[in-house]
Design an enzyme around this catalytic site. Structure first.
Site, short mmCIF file in Angstrom:
data_model
loop_
_atom_site.label_atom_id
_atom_site.label_comp_id
_atom_site.label_asym_id
_atom_site.label_seq_id
_atom_site.Cartn_x
_atom_site.Cartn_y
_atom_site.Cartn_z
N ASN A 8 -1.23 35.70 89.67
CA ASN A 8 -0.13 35.78 88.84
C ASN A 8 -0.65 36.13 87.41
O ASN A 8 -1.46 35.32 86.90
CB ASN A 8 0.77 34.45 88.85
CG ASN A 8 1.81 34.28 87.94
OD1 ASN A 8 2.19 35.41 87.16
ND2 ASN A 8 2.17 33.26 87.55
N LYS A 10 0.78 36.54 84.66
CA LYS A 10 1.77 36.05 83.52
C LYS A 10 1.72 37.50 82.43
O LYS A 10 1.78 38.33 82.84
CB LYS A 10 0.96 34.76 83.03
CG LYS A 10 0.92 34.03 84.09
CD LYS A 10 0.68 32.42 83.72
CE LYS A 10 0.48 31.59 84.78
NZ LYS A 10 0.14 30.01 84.50
N HIS A 93 9.28 30.56 88.64
CA HIS A 93 7.93 29.83 88.06
C HIS A 93 8.35 28.73 87.34
O HIS A 93 9.22 29.06 86.20
CB HIS A 93 7.00 30.80 87.59
CG HIS A 93 5.74 30.38 87.55
ND1 HIS A 93 5.49 29.76 86.23
CD2 HIS A 93 4.52 30.74 87.74
CE1 HIS A 93 4.06 29.24 86.14
NE2 HIS A 93 3.61 29.86 87.29
N GLU A 95 7.09 28.04 84.50
CA GLU A 95 7.32 28.71 83.14
C GLU A 95 8.45 29.30 82.57
O GLU A 95 9.16 29.43 81.46
CB GLU A 95 6.11 29.60 82.78
CG GLU A 95 4.77 28.98 82.47
CD GLU A 95 3.54 29.53 83.10
OE1 GLU A 95 3.41 30.73 82.88
OE2 GLU A 95 2.36 28.76 83.08
N GLU A 163 3.43 24.59 92.79
CA GLU A 163 2.71 24.32 91.72
C GLU A 163 3.02 23.13 90.71
O GLU A 163 4.08 23.26 90.11
CB GLU A 163 2.91 25.63 90.66
CG GLU A 163 2.45 26.81 91.49
CD GLU A 163 2.12 27.90 90.62
OE1 GLU A 163 1.08 28.58 90.69
OE2 GLU A 163 3.11 28.14 89.86
N GLY A 169 -2.84 25.77 84.52
CA GLY A 169 -3.79 26.18 83.57
C GLY A 169 -4.51 25.17 82.92
O GLY A 169 -5.01 25.23 81.65
N SER A 208 -4.74 25.93 88.74
CA SER A 208 -6.07 25.90 88.38
C SER A 208 -6.80 26.12 89.63
O SER A 208 -8.02 25.56 89.88
CB SER A 208 -6.56 24.61 87.94
OG SER A 208 -5.68 24.23 86.53
P1 PGA Z 1 -3.45 28.68 87.09
O1 PGA Z 1 -1.78 29.19 87.05
O2 PGA Z 1 -4.17 29.18 87.96
O3 PGA Z 1 -3.92 29.36 85.71
O4 PGA Z 1 -3.23 27.33 86.67
C1 PGA Z 1 -1.10 29.18 88.19
C2 PGA Z 1 0.41 29.72 88.23
O5 PGA Z 1 0.91 29.31 87.14
O6 PGA Z 1 0.88 30.47 88.98
#
Ligand code: PGA
Length: 249
Positions: A8, A10, A93, A95, A163, A169, A208
């Site tokens: 992903n 983003k 997601h 976000e 998640e 992140g 992560s």
């Molecule tokens: P990350 O993001 O691996 O940077 O933690 C995962 C995601 O939000 O899909």
């Protein structure tokens, strides 16, 4: 179940980063893997990336509007994403839920849109740190699945991405026991809703995931793949995560 390793990106990626897509596709060509590999990109890169990927890896999107077309300035429909070369879309997601007020009901409408357009959907769920501290993590995620996944659309759901918000992140990871407990719970929710079909939906862990922890995470029961943010931006890191899955015999 054949694992799914999904990246992903983003809101990252300019034309110059298409070389990473070429490199990921080349690594899969060199070492065919017993996993489906997908990278979900900003919409601006989808068409070019899907021709570069040449079918070796799948290209996906990160969101869509629920309508086919209309006066929705700045939005993009599932049909448009499909037309550009995407075969999958990430929906719900955290976000999007956090910054764009997407509710479970909105996510469910988008799953219907994905299905209408012939796109597979990855539905994301996850609890906040506070919800986990309060002992509500299982209930929160169970409710998100119940309300974001329309029964009739289950054939379009490629995966549920678990998640935990506090792991995204942040470099923080749940313990293996926490991951297994949640993935088993998600499986139970899917099976009680959808019967045997619920056994075929992949449950991805995200938050992560990186080349150092991927092997341990992917070995856990009911973990059918990973949804990878930061570590999917560099082909070397993403290829290392893909490399955890055995090569195709
Ligand atoms: P990350 O993001 O691996 O940077 O933690 C995962 C995601 O939000 O899909």
């Amino acid at each position: 179940m054949r694992p799914l390793i999904a990246g992903n990106w983003k809101m990252h990626g300019l034309s110059s980063q298409l070389a990473e897509i070429e490199a990921i596709a080349a690594s899969v060509k060199l070492r065919p893997t017993h996993a489906d590999v997908l990278v979900c990109l900003p919409a601006t890169l989808i068409a070019r990336a899907s021709s570069l990927a040449a079918g070796r890896i799948a290209i996906g999107a990160q969101n869509c509007h629920s309508e086919i077309s209309g006066a929705f300035t700045g939005d993009i429909s599932a049909e448009m994403l499909r037309d550009a070369g995407a075969n999958t879309v990430i929906l719900g997601h955290s976000e999007r839920r956090q910054h764009h007020g997407e509710t479970d009901a909105v996510v469910a409408k988008k799953v219907e849109a994905a299905s209408r357009a012939g796109l597979l959907a990855i539905i994301c769920i996850g609890e906040t740190q506070l919800q986990r501290k309060d002992g509500k993590a299982l209930a929160v995620c169970g409710n998100q699945i119940a309300a974001s996944l329309p029964d009739s659309m289950s054939m379009s759901v490629n995966a549920v991405g678990y998640e935990p918000l506090w792991a995204i992140g942040s470099g923080q990871e749940p313990t293996p026991d926490e991951i297994v407990e949640m993935h088993e719970h998600i499986r139970e929710c899917l099976v009680s809703r959808l019967g045997t079909r619920g056994r075929t939906i992949r449950i991805l862990f995200g938050g992560s995931v990186n080349p150092d922890n991927a092997r341990a995470i992917l070995a856990l029961p009911e973990v059918d793949g990973a949804l990878v943010g930061g570590a999917s931006l560099k082909a070397t890191d993403f290829a290392a995560i893909i490399g955890v899955v055995p090569a195709e015999p």
